[in-house]
Design a protein around this motif. Structure first.
Motif, PDB file in Angstrom:
ATOM      1  N   THR A  32     -10.913   6.210 -13.701  1.00 36.13           N
ATOM      2  CA  THR A  32      -9.922   5.491 -14.511  1.00 36.13           C
ATOM      3  C   THR A  32      -8.526   5.592 -13.916  1.00 36.13           C
ATOM      4  OG1 THR A  32      -9.558   7.427 -15.914  1.00 36.13           O
ATOM      5  CG2 THR A  32     -11.206   5.816 -16.652  1.00 36.13           C
ATOM      6  N   LYS A  33      -8.338   6.503 -12.965  1.00 30.53           N
ATOM      7  CA  LYS A  33      -7.038   6.656 -12.326  1.00 30.53           C
ATOM      8  C   LYS A  33      -6.987   5.991 -10.946  1.00 30.53           C
ATOM      9  CE  LYS A  33      -5.735  10.760 -14.824  1.00 30.53           C
ATOM     10  NZ  LYS A  33      -5.110  12.070 -14.753  1.00 30.53           N
ATOM     11  N   ASN A  59      -5.959  -3.547 -11.399  1.00 29.91           N
ATOM     12  CA  ASN A  59      -4.886  -2.690 -11.922  1.00 29.91           C
ATOM     13  C   ASN A  59      -4.415  -3.080 -13.316  1.00 29.91           C
ATOM     14  OD1 ASN A  59      -4.927  -1.347  -9.454  1.00 29.91           O
ATOM     15  ND2 ASN A  59      -3.353  -2.649  -8.587  1.00 29.91           N
ATOM     16  N   ASN A  60      -5.050  -4.035 -13.970  1.00 25.46           N
ATOM     17  CA  ASN A  60      -4.614  -4.483 -15.298  1.00 25.46           C
ATOM     18  C   ASN A  60      -4.649  -3.374 -16.338  1.00 25.46           C
ATOM     19  OD1 ASN A  60      -3.992  -7.001 -14.444  1.00 25.46           O
ATOM     20  ND2 ASN A  60      -5.740  -8.012 -15.371  1.00 25.46           N
ATOM     21  N   ARG A  61      -5.442  -2.372 -16.148  1.00 25.46           N
ATOM     22  CA  ARG A  61      -5.543  -1.296 -17.140  1.00 25.46           C
ATOM     23  C   ARG A  61      -4.441  -0.241 -16.976  1.00 25.46           C
ATOM     24  NH1 ARG A  61     -10.283  -0.013 -13.685  1.00 25.46           N
ATOM     25  NH2 ARG A  61      -9.586   1.669 -12.379  1.00 25.46           N
ATOM     26  N   ILE A  62      -3.617  -0.394 -15.937  1.00 26.47           N
ATOM     27  CA  ILE A  62      -2.535   0.548 -15.682  1.00 26.47           C
ATOM     28  C   ILE A  62      -1.263   0.019 -16.343  1.00 26.47           C
ATOM     29  CG2 ILE A  62      -1.160   1.692 -13.900  1.00 26.47           C
ATOM     30  CD1 ILE A  62      -3.539   1.308 -12.008  1.00 26.47           C
ATOM     31  N   SER A  63      -0.548   0.897 -17.042  1.00 29.97           N
ATOM     32  CA  SER A  63       0.677   0.489 -17.733  1.00 29.97           C
ATOM     33  C   SER A  63       1.763   0.104 -16.730  1.00 29.97           C
ATOM     34  CB  SER A  63       1.175   1.610 -18.635  1.00 29.97           C
ATOM     35  OG  SER A  63       1.632   2.690 -17.853  1.00 29.97           O
ATOM     36  N   ALA A  64       2.707  -0.697 -17.194  1.00 31.09           N
ATOM     37  CA  ALA A  64       3.801  -1.155 -16.340  1.00 31.09           C
ATOM     38  C   ALA A  64       4.646   0.023 -15.856  1.00 31.09           C
ATOM     39  CB  ALA A  64       4.666  -2.155 -17.093  1.00 31.09           C
ATOM     40  N   GLU A  65       4.823   1.034 -16.707  1.00 28.46           N
ATOM     41  CA  GLU A  65       5.618   2.196 -16.327  1.00 28.46           C
ATOM     42  C   GLU A  65       4.958   2.960 -15.182  1.00 28.46           C
ATOM     43  OE1 GLU A  65       4.489   1.913 -19.677  1.00 28.46           O
ATOM     44  OE2 GLU A  65       6.285   0.797 -20.236  1.00 28.46           O
ATOM     45  N   GLN A  98      -2.632  10.977  -5.556  1.00 30.66           N
ATOM     46  CA  GLN A  98      -3.152  10.138  -6.638  1.00 30.66           C
ATOM     47  C   GLN A  98      -2.986  10.805  -8.006  1.00 30.66           C
ATOM     48  OE1 GLN A  98      -7.342   9.314  -6.439  1.00 30.66           O
ATOM     49  NE2 GLN A  98      -7.299   7.954  -8.207  1.00 30.66           N
ATOM     50  N   GLU A  99      -3.311  12.060  -8.106  1.00 32.21           N
ATOM     51  CA  GLU A  99      -3.204  12.769  -9.391  1.00 32.21           C
ATOM     52  C   GLU A  99      -1.760  12.807  -9.881  1.00 32.21           C
ATOM     53  OE1 GLU A  99      -5.477  13.943 -11.578  1.00 32.21           O
ATOM     54  OE2 GLU A  99      -6.938  12.928 -10.283  1.00 32.21           O
ATOM     55  N   THR A 100      -0.826  13.078  -8.993  1.00 32.71           N
ATOM     56  CA  THR A 100       0.583  13.123  -9.366  1.00 32.71           C
ATOM     57  C   THR A 100       1.078  11.746  -9.781  1.00 32.71           C
ATOM     58  OG1 THR A 100       0.894  14.880  -7.742  1.00 32.71           O
ATOM     59  CG2 THR A 100       2.880  13.810  -8.587  1.00 32.71           C
ATOM     60  N   LEU A 101       0.694  10.729  -9.024  1.00 28.38           N
ATOM     61  CA  LEU A 101       1.122   9.369  -9.336  1.00 28.38           C
ATOM     62  C   LEU A 101       0.577   8.886 -10.674  1.00 28.38           C
ATOM     63  CD1 LEU A 101       0.646   7.742  -5.813  1.00 28.38           C
ATOM     64  CD2 LEU A 101       2.824   8.302  -6.933  1.00 28.38           C
ATOM     65  N   GLU A 103      -0.451  10.938 -13.281  1.00 28.04           N
ATOM     66  CA  GLU A 103      -0.506  12.006 -14.281  1.00 28.04           C
ATOM     67  C   GLU A 103      -0.124  11.521 -15.683  1.00 28.04           C
ATOM     68  OE1 GLU A 103       2.004  15.203 -13.116  1.00 28.04           O
ATOM     69  OE2 GLU A 103       3.807  13.968 -13.043  1.00 28.04           O
ATOM     70  N   ASN A 104       0.764  10.560 -15.813  1.00 32.99           N
ATOM     71  CA  ASN A 104       1.152  10.039 -17.129  1.00 32.99           C
ATOM     72  C   ASN A 104       0.387   8.778 -17.507  1.00 32.99           C
ATOM     73  OD1 ASN A 104       3.060  12.079 -17.505  1.00 32.99           O
ATOM     74  ND2 ASN A 104       4.569  10.942 -16.296  1.00 32.99           N
ATOM     75  N   HIS A 105      -0.669   8.510 -16.780  1.00 35.66           N
ATOM     76  CA  HIS A 105      -1.449   7.286 -16.992  1.00 35.66           C
ATOM     77  C   HIS A 105      -2.265   7.354 -18.280  1.00 35.66           C
ATOM     78  CE1 HIS A 105      -4.197   3.988 -16.357  1.00 35.66           C
ATOM     79  NE2 HIS A 105      -5.226   4.805 -16.279  1.00 35.66           N
ATOM     80  N   LYS A 106      -2.069   6.354 -19.112  1.00 33.71           N
ATOM     81  CA  LYS A 106      -2.905   6.163 -20.297  1.00 33.71           C
ATOM     82  C   LYS A 106      -3.462   4.757 -20.168  1.00 33.71           C
ATOM     83  CE  LYS A 106      -0.113   9.182 -23.164  1.00 33.71           C
ATOM     84  NZ  LYS A 106       0.784   9.603 -22.084  1.00 33.71           N
ATOM     85  N   PRO A 107      -4.793   4.627 -20.012  1.00 38.78           N
ATOM     86  CA  PRO A 107      -5.369   3.299 -19.764  1.00 38.78           C
ATOM     87  C   PRO A 107      -4.970   2.280 -20.828  1.00 38.78           C
ATOM     88  CG  PRO A 107      -7.033   4.996 -19.515  1.00 38.78           C
ATOM     89  CD  PRO A 107      -5.817   5.662 -20.074  1.00 38.78           C
TER      90      PRO A 107
END
Length: 176
Positions: A32-33, A59-65, A98-101, A103-107
């Motif tokens: 998912t990341k 990448n549509n599931r990734i937030s704009a932020e 990848q994990e750092t980039l 880390e704040n990802h909420k699908p």
């Protein structure tokens, strides 16, 4: 480009779109990341920065932020490597971080529902709105399948009336 082709030959994460444009997936398909980088080289690359975007449908599931964070961190790496061939360095840096980039990802969940009038509506996970789909009988489904070709498409003019046969039949029946 030759170096990238030889390095990533057979790698399913690397896809060459054209000699100056390609995609690179960071992470596994099921992750998912994971995200896809779209990269395009200007004519003056590597003296000029490549154009990097996260506009791929994947990448549509990734937030704009989160997308903005990824792009800003990649821009820092581009600035540090400007003047040198940097694609391999950028891809490897993105894989390692990848994990750092993310880390704040909420699908971001989006659902696409087709209504009976063929309008497409998009609803987010916060506003769960379900549209009732039009139900077809078995006979209607069978008729639809019988009309389609091997690609599942209706042949051109499948619902046209055969005017010549109808007209000839009418002429024939009126004479007798």
């Amino acid at each position: 480009m030759t170096a990238l082709r030889s390095i990533y030959e057979g790698d399913e994460c690397f896809k060459e779109i054209s000699p100056v444009s390609f995609q690179f997936r960071i992470g596994d398909l099921e992750d998912t990341k994971a995200f896809i980088l779209d990269v395009m080289w200007p004519e003056t690359y590597p003296e000029t920065a490549p154009q990097i975007s996260l506009d791929a449908f994947f990448n549509n599931r990734i937030s704009a932020e989160t997308k903005q964070l990824i792009l800003s961190k990649l821009e820092e790496q581009v600035e540090a490597n400007l003047g040198n061939a940097m694609m391999y360095t950028l891809f490897e840096w993105a894989k390692e971080n990848q994990e750092t980039l993310m880390e704040n990802h909420k699908p971001v969940m989006t659902a696409v529902t087709l209504t009976s009038s063929s309008e497409v509506t998009t609803t987010t996970s916060t506003a769960k709105k379900k549209e009732k789909k039009e139900q077809l009988t078995k006979a209607q489904k069978r008729r639809m399948i019988n009309r389609t070709d091997n690609k599942g498409e209706l042949p051109r003019g499948w619902n046209w009336v055969d005017v010549i046969k109808v007209g000839a039949f009418d002429l024939f029946s009126t004479r007798w």
